[in-house]
Structures are given as structure tokens and as C-alpha cells.
Design a protein around this motif. Structure first.
Motif, PDB file in Angstrom:
ATOM      1  N   CYS A 168       0.832  -1.226   0.000  1.00  0.00           N
ATOM      2  CA  CYS A 168       0.000   0.000   0.000  1.00  0.00           C
ATOM      3  C   CYS A 168       0.860   1.266   0.000  1.00  0.00           C
ATOM      4  CB  CYS A 168      -0.893   0.039   1.243  1.00  0.00           C
ATOM      5  SG  CYS A 168      -2.112  -1.250   1.298  1.00  0.00           S
ATOM      6  N   GLY A 169       2.147   1.121   0.288  1.00  0.00           N
ATOM      7  CA  GLY A 169       3.021   2.294   0.324  1.00  0.00           C
ATOM      8  C   GLY A 169       2.824   3.132   1.573  1.00  0.00           C
ATOM      9  N   CYS A 170       2.529   2.466   2.708  1.00  0.00           N
ATOM     10  CA  CYS A 170       2.366   3.223   3.957  1.00  0.00           C
ATOM     11  C   CYS A 170       3.160   2.519   5.067  1.00  0.00           C
ATOM     12  CB  CYS A 170       0.889   3.357   4.329  1.00  0.00           C
ATOM     13  SG  CYS A 170       0.106   1.807   4.770  1.00  0.00           S
ATOM     14  N   PRO A 171       3.427   3.206   6.197  1.00  0.00           N
ATOM     15  CA  PRO A 171       4.153   2.545   7.283  1.00  0.00           C
ATOM     16  C   PRO A 171       3.326   1.408   7.893  1.00  0.00           C
ATOM     17  CG  PRO A 171       4.020   4.936   7.622  1.00  0.00           C
ATOM     18  CD  PRO A 171       3.091   4.610   6.497  1.00  0.00           C
ATOM     19  N   ALA A 172       4.017   0.341   8.321  1.00  0.00           N
ATOM     20  CA  ALA A 172       3.311  -0.798   8.928  1.00  0.00           C
ATOM     21  C   ALA A 172       2.591  -0.371  10.208  1.00  0.00           C
ATOM     22  CB  ALA A 172       4.298  -1.927   9.211  1.00  0.00           C
ATOM     23  N   ARG A 173       3.175   0.604  10.911  1.00  0.00           N
ATOM     24  CA  ARG A 173       2.504   1.056  12.135  1.00  0.00           C
ATOM     25  C   ARG A 173       1.104   1.588  11.825  1.00  0.00           C
ATOM     26  NH1 ARG A 173       4.153   5.857  16.486  1.00  0.00           N
ATOM     27  NH2 ARG A 173       2.472   5.370  17.912  1.00  0.00           N
ATOM     28  N   LEU A 220       7.481   0.232  15.950  1.00  0.00           N
ATOM     29  CA  LEU A 220       7.675   1.649  16.289  1.00  0.00           C
ATOM     30  C   LEU A 220       8.953   2.185  15.647  1.00  0.00           C
ATOM     31  CD1 LEU A 220       6.593   1.807  20.035  1.00  0.00           C
ATOM     32  CD2 LEU A 220       5.479   2.884  18.087  1.00  0.00           C
ATOM     33  N   PRO A 221       8.859   3.328  15.008  1.00  0.00           N
ATOM     34  CA  PRO A 221      10.024   3.840  14.304  1.00  0.00           C
ATOM     35  C   PRO A 221      11.055   4.497  15.213  1.00  0.00           C
ATOM     36  CG  PRO A 221       8.150   5.314  14.007  1.00  0.00           C
ATOM     37  CD  PRO A 221       7.666   4.155  14.820  1.00  0.00           C
ATOM     38  N   GLY A 222      10.705   4.716  16.482  1.00  0.00           N
ATOM     39  CA  GLY A 222      11.677   5.327  17.396  1.00  0.00           C
ATOM     40  C   GLY A 222      11.518   6.833  17.499  1.00  0.00           C
ATOM     41  N   ASP A 223      10.647   7.420  16.686  1.00  0.00           N
ATOM     42  CA  ASP A 223      10.409   8.860  16.834  1.00  0.00           C
ATOM     43  C   ASP A 223       9.480   9.072  18.033  1.00  0.00           C
ATOM     44  OD1 ASP A 223       8.152   7.796  15.759  1.00  0.00           O
ATOM     45  OD2 ASP A 223       7.964   9.234  14.127  1.00  0.00           O
ATOM     46  N   LEU A 224       9.297  10.261  18.459  1.00  0.00           N
ATOM     47  CA  LEU A 224       8.444  10.644  19.590  1.00  0.00           C
ATOM     48  C   LEU A 224       8.894  10.003  20.902  1.00  0.00           C
ATOM     49  CD1 LEU A 224       4.913  10.229  17.885  1.00  0.00           C
ATOM     50  CD2 LEU A 224       6.226  12.330  18.109  1.00  0.00           C
ATOM     51  N   GLY A 225      10.070   9.341  20.892  1.00  0.00           N
ATOM     52  CA  GLY A 225      10.565   8.709  22.118  1.00  0.00           C
ATOM     53  C   GLY A 225       9.671   7.592  22.610  1.00  0.00           C
ATOM     54  N   GLN A 226       8.811   7.060  21.721  1.00  0.00           N
ATOM     55  CA  GLN A 226       7.879   6.033  22.189  1.00  0.00           C
ATOM     56  C   GLN A 226       8.523   4.653  22.125  1.00  0.00           C
ATOM     57  OE1 GLN A 226       4.617   6.994  19.525  1.00  0.00           O
ATOM     58  NE2 GLN A 226       3.421   7.792  21.214  1.00  0.00           N
ATOM     59  N   PHE A 227       8.429   3.942  23.225  1.00  0.00           N
ATOM     60  CA  PHE A 227       8.765   2.529  23.241  1.00  0.00           C
ATOM     61  C   PHE A 227       7.872   1.890  24.299  1.00  0.00           C
ATOM     62  CE2 PHE A 227      11.015   2.529  27.261  1.00  0.00           C
ATOM     63  CZ  PHE A 227      11.417   3.840  27.378  1.00  0.00           C
ATOM     64  N   MET A 228       7.584   0.635  24.132  1.00  0.00           N
ATOM     65  CA  MET A 228       6.660  -0.024  25.048  1.00  0.00           C
ATOM     66  C   MET A 228       7.415  -1.026  25.916  1.00  0.00           C
ATOM     67  SD  MET A 228       3.899   1.482  24.208  1.00  0.00           S
ATOM     68  CE  MET A 228       4.212   2.859  23.094  1.00  0.00           C
ATOM     69  N   THR A 229       6.927  -1.216  27.123  1.00  0.00           N
ATOM     70  CA  THR A 229       7.549  -2.202  28.006  1.00  0.00           C
ATOM     71  C   THR A 229       7.346  -3.597  27.423  1.00  0.00           C
ATOM     72  OG1 THR A 229       7.073  -0.818  29.919  1.00  0.00           O
ATOM     73  CG2 THR A 229       7.530  -3.136  30.349  1.00  0.00           C
ATOM     74  N   PRO A 230       8.431  -4.362  27.226  1.00  0.00           N
ATOM     75  CA  PRO A 230       8.253  -5.729  26.701  1.00  0.00           C
ATOM     76  C   PRO A 230       7.362  -6.555  27.635  1.00  0.00           C
ATOM     77  CG  PRO A 230      10.569  -5.078  26.649  1.00  0.00           C
ATOM     78  CD  PRO A 230       9.837  -4.014  27.423  1.00  0.00           C
ATOM     79  N   THR A 231       6.613  -7.467  27.057  1.00  0.00           N
ATOM     80  CA  THR A 231       5.631  -8.226  27.839  1.00  0.00           C
ATOM     81  C   THR A 231       6.286  -9.009  28.975  1.00  0.00           C
ATOM     82  OG1 THR A 231       4.303  -8.368  25.865  1.00  0.00           O
ATOM     83  CG2 THR A 231       3.729  -9.875  27.607  1.00  0.00           C
ATOM     84  N   ALA A 232       7.480  -9.547  28.737  1.00  0.00           N
ATOM     85  CA  ALA A 232       8.141 -10.311  29.804  1.00  0.00           C
ATOM     86  C   ALA A 232       8.409  -9.420  31.014  1.00  0.00           C
ATOM     87  CB  ALA A 232       9.448 -10.907  29.280  1.00  0.00           C
TER      88      ALA A 232
END
Ligand SMILES: C[S@@+](CC[C@H](N)C(=O)[O-])C[C@H]1O[C@@H](n2cnc3c(N)ncnc32)[C@H](O)[C@@H]1O
Length: 222
Positions: A15-20, A98-110
Motif C-alpha cells: 500500500c506504500g504506507c508505514p506498517a505502524r 515503532l520507528p523510534g520517533d516521539l521517544g515512544q517505546f513499550m515495556t516488553p511483555t516479559a
């Protein structure tokens, strides 16, 4: 990498768009369904409110690609259906996109699972809980999964959860995660309230994005 992520990446490339964006759109579809299909689960949650602006149409896909988007939605639903009650099968996948912009990262499930065991053991009977920067709901889901394991549906029915994030895409995902499991496993929380507020600028002046009250939450004496 999970099959869903592989398929989502391939579809996004096509589709030519980001997977996010594809991931966000799938959750927007599930969120819209939870808001508009509430008569189907009103035995669990008789009082559901949402900001009409939080329900957004998913647009921008070519007609011939919409079918494949629906196929991806079915794969996602199957993964949610196969999960254990309140098991987070979403965050690690989203984190990978996540591309790493906006400083967003999520806590891994483990990690969220381990944190929840530790905190749950310290405060097992706390019923009012808050996650002010919930992201995809990693910590909320870890907490609810642990609560379900130790106290079952009765324990879940006493929990009044408030979640918030600056990013409306993440509020939708976290809301869907909690509501999907709660409905599927017939384990209503007392209440789920979701906000989309900037904690620094407008933490006390933003109306809720989404609220679901179970009978325990809807009755004044409870
Ligand atoms: C590092 S992520 C952690 C998410 C989640 N708590 C977890 O453990 O996976 C931080 C989150 O805080 C949100 N955030 C950042 N600044 C915020 C603000 N001023 N108000 C509300 N949320 C904010 C971001 O959108 C992001 O989802």
C-alpha cells in the motif's frame, strides 16, 4: 517475527504506507466496533460512553486492498481469541513496528509480567488503579492478567482502572486490549475510563475518551 507482523509489513509495503499505520488502523476498526456494538455486550457493561470524535473512519486504502485489510483483522482477532485471559499479545508486535520517533517505546511483555507479579504481591487488594502513560497497555494488561490469575473474575470485577496517553492511537489500542479480553472472557472490570490528555498541559481539563461501567460500576452503592 509473528505471521501477523510479516503479513502486515507486506501489506504496508504493497500500500506504500508505514506498517505502524496498518496496525493502528486495525485497532481503530476494533475500537469503533467496541463503541458502536455495545448492545452486544451490555449484559457485562450496561453503561458505555465515548467521545464521538474518538471514533474515526479508516480511510486511504484502495478499494481492492480493503479486502486484505479485513483478512488481517481476522488474523489479529484470532490471535486475541487464542490468548489467555488478559494476556498481552499486542505490545511486543507493536514495539517491533515503532520507528523510534516521539521517544515512544513499550515495556516488553516479559518485563510487564514480572513487574505485575511483584507489585500485585505487594498490593493485592488495591481496586482503584491508574496508568497515566499507558501506551499499548503493557503494564495494565500485565496487572490484569496477574489479578485474574490470583483473584479470578470476582477480583477483576472490583477493579476501577483509569488509563491515559497523549497519543490517541495508543489509547485506542489499550482500550481495545482491556475491553476485548474482558468481553471475550466475560470478566468485566468495575469500570474502565480512558483519557487522551497531555499530563503536563491539561491533565485535569480533558473529558474522557471512553468509559465502560459494569453493573458494579454503574450502581451508586457499589
Ligand atoms: C515509554 S512509553 C511507555 C508506555 C507504557 N507505560 C509501557 O510501559 O509500555 C511512554 C508513553 O507516555 C506517553 N506520553 C509522553 N508524554 C506524555 C504526556 N505529556 N502526557 C501523557 N502521555 C504522555 C507516550 O505517548 C508513550 O505512550
Amino acid at each position: 517475527m509473528s505471521d501477523l507482523i510479516k503479513q502486515m509489513r507486506a501489506f504496508a509495503d504493497h500500500c506504500g504506507c508505514p506498517a505502524r499505520r496498518v496496525f493502528d488502523d486495525l485497532f481503530a476498526l476494533l475500537y469503533n466496533y467496541i463503541c458502536t456494538g455495545k448492545q452486544e455486550y451490555n449484559k457485562l457493561y450496561p453503561a458505555v460512553f465515548f467521545d464521538p470524535q474518538s471514533v474515526q473512519a479508516v480511510e486511504g486504502y484502495r478499494e481492492e486492498d480493503r479486502h486484505q485489510l479485513m483478512e488481517l483483522l481476522l488474523v489479529l482477532r484470532a490471535e486475541l481469541d487464542d490468548a489467555a485471559p488478559f494476556e498481552d499479545v499486542v505490545t511486543d508486535k507493536y514495539g517491533a513496528l515503532l520507528p523510534g520517533d516521539l521517544g515512544q517505546f513499550m515495556t516488553p511483555t516479559a518485563v510487564s509480567t514480572a513487574v505485575s507479579r511483584f507489585l500485585g504481591a505487594a498490593e493485592p487488594s488495591a481496586t482503584k488503579r491508574t496508568e497515566p502513560t499507558c501506551g499499548t497497555g503493557a503494564l495494565v494488561m500485565g496487572d490484569l492478567q496477574h489479578s485474574y490469575a490470583v483473584a479470578g473474575k470476582d477480583g477483576i470485577s472490583r477493579i476501577d482502572y483509569t488509563i491515559n496517553d497523549l497519543d490517541p492511537r495508543l489509547v485506542r489500542i489499550a482500550t481495545v486490549q482491556v475491553m476485548y479480553h474482558s468481553i471475550r472472557h466475560e470478566a468485566p472490570l468495575k469500570r474502565l475510563t480512558a483519557y487522551n490528555a497531555d499530563l503536563i498541559k491539561n491533565y485535569d481539563s480533558t473529558p474522557p475518551f471512553f468509559v465502560a461501567n459494569s453493573w458494579r460500576g454503574a450502581l451508586p452503592s457499589s
